[in-house]
Design a protein around this motif. Structure first.
Motif, PDB file in Angstrom:
ATOM      1  N   PHE A  77       0.825  -1.207   0.000  1.00  0.00           N
ATOM      2  CA  PHE A  77       0.000   0.000   0.000  1.00  0.00           C
ATOM      3  C   PHE A  77       0.855   1.251   0.000  1.00  0.00           C
ATOM      4  O   PHE A  77       2.034   1.208   0.345  1.00  0.00           O
ATOM      5  N   PRO A  78       0.234   2.390  -0.375  1.00  0.00           N
ATOM      6  CA  PRO A  78       0.960   3.672  -0.351  1.00  0.00           C
ATOM      7  C   PRO A  78       1.152   4.146   1.088  1.00  0.00           C
ATOM      8  O   PRO A  78       0.571   3.565   2.017  1.00  0.00           O
ATOM      9  N   PRO A  79       1.925   5.227   1.283  1.00  0.00           N
ATOM     10  CA  PRO A  79       2.062   5.804   2.618  1.00  0.00           C
ATOM     11  C   PRO A  79       0.681   6.051   3.235  1.00  0.00           C
ATOM     12  O   PRO A  79      -0.263   6.435   2.532  1.00  0.00           O
ATOM     13  N   MET A  80       0.587   5.847   4.546  1.00  0.00           N
ATOM     14  CA  MET A  80      -0.708   5.922   5.225  1.00  0.00           C
ATOM     15  C   MET A  80      -1.072   7.376   5.545  1.00  0.00           C
ATOM     16  O   MET A  80      -0.201   8.192   5.826  1.00  0.00           O
ATOM     17  N   THR A  81      -2.361   7.666   5.490  1.00  0.00           N
ATOM     18  CA  THR A  81      -2.832   9.052   5.671  1.00  0.00           C
ATOM     19  C   THR A  81      -4.071   9.096   6.569  1.00  0.00           C
ATOM     20  O   THR A  81      -5.062   9.749   6.243  1.00  0.00           O
ATOM     21  N   GLY A  82      -3.999   8.412   7.692  1.00  0.00           N
ATOM     22  CA  GLY A  82      -5.152   8.395   8.595  1.00  0.00           C
ATOM     23  C   GLY A  82      -5.184   9.583   9.531  1.00  0.00           C
ATOM     24  O   GLY A  82      -4.437  10.544   9.385  1.00  0.00           O
ATOM     25  N   GLY A  83      -6.048   9.478  10.513  1.00  0.00           N
ATOM     26  CA  GLY A  83      -6.121  10.493  11.568  1.00  0.00           C
ATOM     27  C   GLY A  83      -6.926  11.710  11.194  1.00  0.00           C
ATOM     28  O   GLY A  83      -7.460  11.808  10.126  1.00  0.00           O
TER      29      GLY A  83
ATOM     30  N   THR B  33     -10.255  15.189  19.248  1.00  0.00           N
ATOM     31  CA  THR B  33     -11.169  14.728  18.204  1.00  0.00           C
ATOM     32  C   THR B  33     -10.722  15.314  16.868  1.00  0.00           C
ATOM     33  O   THR B  33     -10.578  16.533  16.747  1.00  0.00           O
ATOM     34  N   GLY B  34     -10.481  14.473  15.898  1.00  0.00           N
ATOM     35  CA  GLY B  34     -10.147  14.920  14.539  1.00  0.00           C
ATOM     36  C   GLY B  34     -11.412  14.932  13.699  1.00  0.00           C
ATOM     37  O   GLY B  34     -12.179  13.966  13.710  1.00  0.00           O
ATOM     38  N   LEU B  35     -11.640  16.044  12.978  1.00  0.00           N
ATOM     39  CA  LEU B  35     -12.866  16.239  12.205  1.00  0.00           C
ATOM     40  C   LEU B  35     -12.554  16.346  10.712  1.00  0.00           C
ATOM     41  O   LEU B  35     -11.441  16.733  10.344  1.00  0.00           O
ATOM     42  N   VAL B  36     -13.532  16.058   9.890  1.00  0.00           N
ATOM     43  CA  VAL B  36     -13.355  16.250   8.447  1.00  0.00           C
ATOM     44  C   VAL B  36     -13.317  17.754   8.185  1.00  0.00           C
ATOM     45  O   VAL B  36     -14.246  18.478   8.522  1.00  0.00           O
ATOM     46  N   ARG B  37     -12.195  18.205   7.581  1.00  0.00           N
ATOM     47  CA  ARG B  37     -11.961  19.628   7.381  1.00  0.00           C
ATOM     48  C   ARG B  37     -12.572  20.090   6.051  1.00  0.00           C
ATOM     49  O   ARG B  37     -12.566  19.375   5.061  1.00  0.00           O
ATOM     50  N   ARG B  38     -13.069  21.321   6.056  1.00  0.00           N
ATOM     51  CA  ARG B  38     -13.499  21.955   4.808  1.00  0.00           C
ATOM     52  C   ARG B  38     -13.179  23.433   4.925  1.00  0.00           C
ATOM     53  O   ARG B  38     -13.637  24.104   5.851  1.00  0.00           O
ATOM     54  N   ILE B  78      -8.775   4.660  21.723  1.00  0.00           N
ATOM     55  CA  ILE B  78      -8.702   5.200  20.361  1.00  0.00           C
ATOM     56  C   ILE B  78      -9.940   4.741  19.597  1.00  0.00           C
ATOM     57  O   ILE B  78     -10.239   3.542  19.566  1.00  0.00           O
ATOM     58  N   LEU B  79     -10.648   5.691  18.993  1.00  0.00           N
ATOM     59  CA  LEU B  79     -11.749   5.383  18.072  1.00  0.00           C
ATOM     60  C   LEU B  79     -11.337   5.924  16.703  1.00  0.00           C
ATOM     61  O   LEU B  79     -10.873   7.065  16.618  1.00  0.00           O
ATOM     62  N   HIS B  80     -11.504   5.145  15.656  1.00  0.00           N
ATOM     63  CA  HIS B  80     -11.165   5.631  14.312  1.00  0.00           C
ATOM     64  C   HIS B  80     -12.205   5.133  13.334  1.00  0.00           C
ATOM     65  O   HIS B  80     -12.474   3.933  13.275  1.00  0.00           O
ATOM     66  N   ARG B  81     -12.761   6.060  12.571  1.00  0.00           N
ATOM     67  CA  ARG B  81     -13.756   5.669  11.566  1.00  0.00           C
ATOM     68  C   ARG B  81     -13.106   5.346  10.242  1.00  0.00           C
ATOM     69  O   ARG B  81     -12.014   5.816   9.929  1.00  0.00           O
ATOM     70  N   HIS B  82     -13.831   4.583   9.432  1.00  0.00           N
ATOM     71  CA  HIS B  82     -13.478   4.445   8.028  1.00  0.00           C
ATOM     72  C   HIS B  82     -14.770   4.453   7.229  1.00  0.00           C
ATOM     73  O   HIS B  82     -15.856   4.497   7.795  1.00  0.00           O
ATOM     74  N   GLY B  83     -14.638   4.474   5.909  1.00  0.00           N
ATOM     75  CA  GLY B  83     -15.814   4.649   5.064  1.00  0.00           C
ATOM     76  C   GLY B  83     -15.978   6.130   4.710  1.00  0.00           C
ATOM     77  O   GLY B  83     -15.051   6.912   4.838  1.00  0.00           O
ATOM     78  N   ARG B  84     -17.204   6.484   4.253  1.00  0.00           N
ATOM     79  CA  ARG B  84     -17.418   7.845   3.740  1.00  0.00           C
ATOM     80  C   ARG B  84     -17.963   8.749   4.836  1.00  0.00           C
ATOM     81  O   ARG B  84     -18.822   8.335   5.612  1.00  0.00           O
ATOM     82  N   MET B  85     -17.433   9.974   4.923  1.00  0.00           N
ATOM     83  CA  MET B  85     -17.901  10.921   5.941  1.00  0.00           C
ATOM     84  C   MET B  85     -17.917  12.338   5.390  1.00  0.00           C
ATOM     85  O   MET B  85     -17.294  12.621   4.358  1.00  0.00           O
ATOM     86  N   LEU B  86     -18.653  13.195   6.078  1.00  0.00           N
ATOM     87  CA  LEU B  86     -18.904  14.554   5.578  1.00  0.00           C
ATOM     88  C   LEU B  86     -18.175  15.593   6.425  1.00  0.00           C
ATOM     89  O   LEU B  86     -17.824  15.331   7.581  1.00  0.00           O
ATOM     90  N   GLU B  89     -17.872  16.056  10.452  1.00  0.00           N
ATOM     91  CA  GLU B  89     -18.049  14.808  11.198  1.00  0.00           C
ATOM     92  C   GLU B  89     -16.717  14.374  11.829  1.00  0.00           C
ATOM     93  O   GLU B  89     -15.650  14.640  11.287  1.00  0.00           O
ATOM     94  N   PRO B  90     -16.810  13.672  12.969  1.00  0.00           N
ATOM     95  CA  PRO B  90     -15.578  13.178  13.591  1.00  0.00           C
ATOM     96  C   PRO B  90     -14.986  12.017  12.802  1.00  0.00           C
ATOM     97  O   PRO B  90     -15.722  11.172  12.283  1.00  0.00           O
ATOM     98  N   ILE B  91     -13.640  12.007  12.702  1.00  0.00           N
ATOM     99  CA  ILE B  91     -12.916  10.894  12.072  1.00  0.00           C
ATOM    100  C   ILE B  91     -12.289  10.020  13.152  1.00  0.00           C
ATOM    101  O   ILE B  91     -12.318   8.798  13.072  1.00  0.00           O
ATOM    102  N   VAL B  92     -11.656  10.683  14.098  1.00  0.00           N
ATOM    103  CA  VAL B  92     -10.846   9.960  15.077  1.00  0.00           C
ATOM    104  C   VAL B  92     -11.005  10.625  16.439  1.00  0.00           C
ATOM    105  O   VAL B  92     -11.212  11.846  16.519  1.00  0.00           O
ATOM    106  N   GLN B  93     -10.937   9.833  17.499  1.00  0.00           N
ATOM    107  CA  GLN B  93     -10.904  10.396  18.839  1.00  0.00           C
ATOM    108  C   GLN B  93      -9.911   9.594  19.680  1.00  0.00           C
ATOM    109  O   GLN B  93      -9.923   8.363  19.662  1.00  0.00           O
ATOM    110  N   VAL B  94      -9.056  10.342  20.378  1.00  0.00           N
ATOM    111  CA  VAL B  94      -8.076   9.739  21.272  1.00  0.00           C
ATOM    112  C   VAL B  94      -8.332  10.290  22.662  1.00  0.00           C
ATOM    113  O   VAL B  94      -8.497  11.507  22.822  1.00  0.00           O
ATOM    114  N   MET B  95      -8.390   9.419  23.654  1.00  0.00           N
ATOM    115  CA  MET B  95      -8.629   9.863  25.034  1.00  0.00           C
ATOM    116  C   MET B  95      -7.577   9.239  25.934  1.00  0.00           C
ATOM    117  O   MET B  95      -7.294   8.035  25.823  1.00  0.00           O
TER     118      MET B  95
END
Lengths: 83, 148
Positions: A77-83, B33-38, B78-86, B89-95
């Motif tokens: 896979f390519p470099p990861m871009t999570g978070g 909390t990491g959010l989808v940026r716009r 650690i909570l981390h989402r995957h799939g499609r988000m707007l 919306e939260p992507i990740v949360q670390v506590m």
């Protein structure tokens, strides 16, 4: 061995996974990538910057010089871009 | 489960309150909390995160354990989402939970900086011009390297 592909590598190869028979002499991740590149132009182009490609054997991140050993699954896979 | 991969949105406040309810007298809790940026420069309409779930679960559990050991945390999640988000919306949360704030802050930052480069998620942004894979940033590698 099962190979999984993710993100733009998956799209460029137009497949998410495949099973391959390891040819003689292919013992490391890097050697397997080099072998895959000999198959066709699309595969060769997808791996044209091999230093960008990260690898995991089963559920361990590994470097390209890692021996394939008895791992059942290789993910590329390519470099990861999570978070 | 202290490491959770989710597809649906989660409620950051409810997760924080649940985490705090089990704090058992610790002095410091940090939530990131990491959010989808716009932004106007970057008009993202949606974000899709691809995930290699088996490796992500293993990597995030290792990362959580490493943070607990390194910063003497009482707890970390650690909570981390995957799939499609707007956007929004939260992507990740670390506590993190620690006796004092320094370790709670550092533990959360260590987890986020390491997660960005070492957990198998890949972001694809949708904009009015189509979809594109987000490229890894050198800045993220530099932030990760600070903890080596």
């Amino acid at each position: 061995m099962k190979i999984l592909y993710f993100a733009w590598l998956r799209e460029r190869l137009d497949r998410a996974e495949e099973e391959i028979e390891l040819p003689p002499g292919v013992t490391t991740v890097g050697e397997l990538i080099a072998h895959l590149r000999t198959r066709d132009e699309v595969t060769d182009a997808a791996f044209e910057r091999p230093h960008l490609i990260r690898a995991a054997l089963d559920t361990e991140l590994v470097e390209h010089d890692a021996p394939l050993g008895s791992a059942r699954t290789l993910a590329l896979f390519p470099p990861m871009t999570g978070g | 489960m202290t490491v959770r991969l989710l597809v649906s949105p989660f409620d950051p406040g409810a997760e924080t309150n649940r985490f705090l309810a089990a704090s058992e007298g610790a002095g410091a809790a940090v939530t990131f909390t990491g959010l989808v940026r716009r932004t106007s420069d970057d008009p993202v309409t949606a974000l899709t995160l691809e995930c290699y779930e088996a490796l992500a679960q293993a990597q995030l559990e290792r990362l959580r354990d490493a943070a607990i050991a390194r910063f003497s945390l009482i707890a970390a999640e650690i909570l981390h989402r995957h799939g499609r988000m707007l956007p929004g919306e939260p992507i990740v949360q670390v506590m993190t939970l620690a006796p004092h704030r320094g370790d709670a802050f550092a533990g959360a930052e260590f987890i986020m900086d390491t997660l960005k480069t070492d957990a198998p998620f890949w972001k694809k942004e949708e904009t009015g011009d189509g979809a594109r894979w987000v490229e890894a940033k050198g800045e993220d590698d530099a932030r990760r390297a600070r903890w080596d």
